[in-house]
Design an enzyme around this catalytic site. Structure first.
Site, PDB file in Angstrom:
ATOM      1  N   SER A 131      -4.940  -6.713  -7.993  1.00 28.00           N
ATOM      2  CA  SER A 131      -6.377  -6.480  -7.797  1.00 28.00           C
ATOM      3  C   SER A 131      -6.591  -5.395  -6.752  1.00 28.00           C
ATOM      4  CB  SER A 131      -7.057  -7.767  -7.341  1.00 28.00           C
ATOM      5  OG  SER A 131      -6.708  -8.036  -5.995  1.00 28.00           O
ATOM      6  N   LYS A 132      -7.828  -4.955  -6.681  1.00 27.71           N
ATOM      7  CA  LYS A 132      -8.174  -3.928  -5.699  1.00 27.71           C
ATOM      8  C   LYS A 132      -7.879  -4.431  -4.284  1.00 27.71           C
ATOM      9  CE  LYS A 132     -12.261  -1.445  -4.030  1.00 27.71           C
ATOM     10  NZ  LYS A 132     -11.526  -0.953  -2.880  1.00 27.71           N
ATOM     11  N   ARG A 133      -8.106  -5.723  -4.091  1.00 26.65           N
ATOM     12  CA  ARG A 133      -7.860  -6.286  -2.757  1.00 26.65           C
ATOM     13  C   ARG A 133      -6.404  -6.160  -2.332  1.00 26.65           C
ATOM     14  NH1 ARG A 133      -9.573 -11.861  -2.941  1.00 26.65           N
ATOM     15  NH2 ARG A 133     -10.748 -11.275  -4.802  1.00 26.65           N
TER      16      ARG A 133
END
Ligand code: GLU
Length: 510
Positions: A260-262
């Site tokens: 994910s972007k996180r």
């Protein structure tokens, strides 16, 4: 096999994720290997999620990476338009085909009514077991349906899934997947309110009309595949159904679960090909391009996330990837996003990049660091780059390693002063200056034996003198071969840096 025609079919709902880039790349490699065509189709039927700029972003990212498109919105082609919002007539006509064949029906249930059902019936699903209790063209009398239509009531068209069927999906990577049609719901295929189809209908109609031979896409679309198989059948297109290829997920670098972007924010790597400026929030997300990655390195890195050439080869150009790629070497298991490996690839490609190209890229870095490139010749910049690039992963690393070629040090490493600078050093630096001034030839080759001879002849300590010399010129005891440095910066600059250091370096009080 008929002509290979593949498509990359992103929805312009935001920046293209790095996983989407890999999907595009695999489509491209497969198409080029088979002398086929790569189509870029923009799936923008979900007007709610449309994000301005996303389509341009997709085009720019693919162009940067060298993923060429044969047919698309910009390229044109015989099966256009290639943007779904411009194909309304085609979808309307196909909805009518299904309607006439009795494969779909109109449903008038309002969102509030559906919500009510979901609340009162546990695990409510709109399907064969419930549809007759809903308000649709199967359950309502014909004149009532007509009345609703005449009054302009909004409706959706739902796919009438027949229960009791085993639906087979033959996936090139996963093999045969069989599911029972009973678990599928009567999916919405079209909404009268915006006169647009949903993803499922538009996707199948377009794949058919655009003569797509292989649907290569992310694993997250596998659950939709049985429905798509049934749709091909409903249209009577089962014979020309494309082959399905669902690519493994990209996983977090440090564990299980989808990338994910996180993860990128947390571990410090981009998850987007290009920097993205969110038009609503104004947030900026980093991109591979702006972070200094070379496109060939990104391509090579992504190619190996879910595929291998069958041996240990790692470094492959786009042409080599095209010739080696094969669906049978794509893995079923998810691929860990080993971003450190991405840096390693960049290092490798940086070493292979012609110096003149690096000079052009490096000039931007110089400007960013307040040095004007016009003050130095291309030849000077090239020589500096060549001396340090072996230690660099990125063009920006070259600046860290080479900045002293462009600006004289203003600070000197305290640790190195403690180790290499003594009360006697200024006197030694004075003698060294005289030796340097007396040289007839200041080249590395000529200067080195003279300076080293002076040190040994006088019984001076080689390490201390040479490191003090380096400290004065570089600012710390690091860097390429000392006499290569002095040859490039030249005699005047070398002597002036020594004088400056002697002036500036104050020994701590004993
Ligand atoms: N529009 C879908 C997406 O955004 C396409 C999925 C497919 O390739 O069928 O990924």
């Amino acid at each position: 096999m008929d002509k290979v025609r593949v498509r990359f079919a992103p929805s312009p709902t935001g920046p293209l994720h790095i996983g989407g880039v890999r999907t595009a790349l695999y489509n491209y490699l497969f198409a080029k290997q088979n002398g086929g065509e790569m189509i870029l189709r923009i799936e923008d039927t979900d007007s709610q999620r449309f994000v301005p700029g996303a389509e341009d972003y997709i085009n720019e990212a693919l162009a940067w990476l060298g993923i060429g498109i044969d047919e698309g919105v910009r390229e044109g082609g015989p099966y256009g338009p290639y943007k779904q919002s411009e194909r309304r007539d085609i979808y309307r006509e196909h909805v009518k085909m299904l309607m006439d064949a009795g494969k779909v029906y109109m449903a008038f249930d309002t969102p509030a009514e559906l919500e009510e059902k979901r609340k009162s019936v546990p695990n409510f699903q709109y399907d064969a077991s419930t549809r007759m209790s809903m308000r649709n063209s199967l359950s309502l009398p014909t004149d009532e349906v007509q009345r609703l239509l005449d009054s302009g009531a909004q409706y959706v068209v739902r796919f009438k899934i027949e229960p009791g069927r085993d639906v087979e999906v033959n996936d090139h990577i996963r093999g045969k997947v069989v599911i029972k049609s009973d678990i599928l719901d009567d999916k919405v295929l079209y909404k009268s309110a915006d006169d647009l189809p949903t993803y499922h209908l538009a996707n199948i109609v377009d794949d058919h009309l655009m003569k797509i031979s292989h649907v290569i896409r992310g694993e997250e679309w596998l659950p939709s595949a049985p429905l798509h198989v049934l749709l091909y059948e409903a249209f009577g297109w089962a014979d020309t159904m494309p082959a399905f290829v669902h690519l493994p997920l990209l996983l977090k670098p440090d564990g299980k679960g989808k990338l994910s972007k996180r993860d990128g924010d947390r571990l410090g790597f981009p998850v987007f090909p290009l920097e993205w400026h969110d038009p609503k929030s104004g947030d900026i997300s980093s991109g591979y391009r702006e972070s200094g990655y070379l496109p060939a390195a990104v391509v090579n890195f992504l190619a190996l996330l879910g595929w291998n050439p069958g041996d240990d080869t790692e470094v492959m150009s786009m042409d080599e990837l095209i010739s080696k790629f094969s669906l049978s070497h794509c893995s079923k298991a998810g691929a860990k996003f080993a971003f450190e490996k991405g840096k390693w690839f960049n290092h490798v490609y940086l070493q292979q990049t012609p110096t003149e190209d690096l000079v052009a890229l490096f000039k931007n870095v110089m400007t960013k660091n307040g040095v004007s490139p016009e003050d130095f010749s291309d030849e000077y910049i090239a020589k500096a780059i060549d001396m340090v690039k072996g230690r660099a992963n990125f063009v920006s690393d070259i600046w860290d390693q080479a900045k002293f070629f462009f600006v004289a040090p203003t600070e000197y490493s305290a640790k190195d002063i403690r180790k290499r600078w003594s009360e006697d050093t200024p006197r030694l630096m004075g003698e060294l200056t005289a030796v340097l001034a007396s040289l007839t030839d200041f080249s590395s080759q000529a200067a080195e034996p003279v300076v080293l001879g002076w040190i040994t002849d006088n019984g001076y300590h080689m390490g201390n003198v040479m490191n003090a010399f380096r400290l004065a010129v570089v600012g710390e005891c690091k860097g390429p071969h000392m006499f290569d440095i002095t040859e490039l910066i030249g005699r005047d600059e070398t002597i002036s840096r020594i004088a400056k250091a002697v002036e500036a370096i104050k020994l701590p009080e004993a």
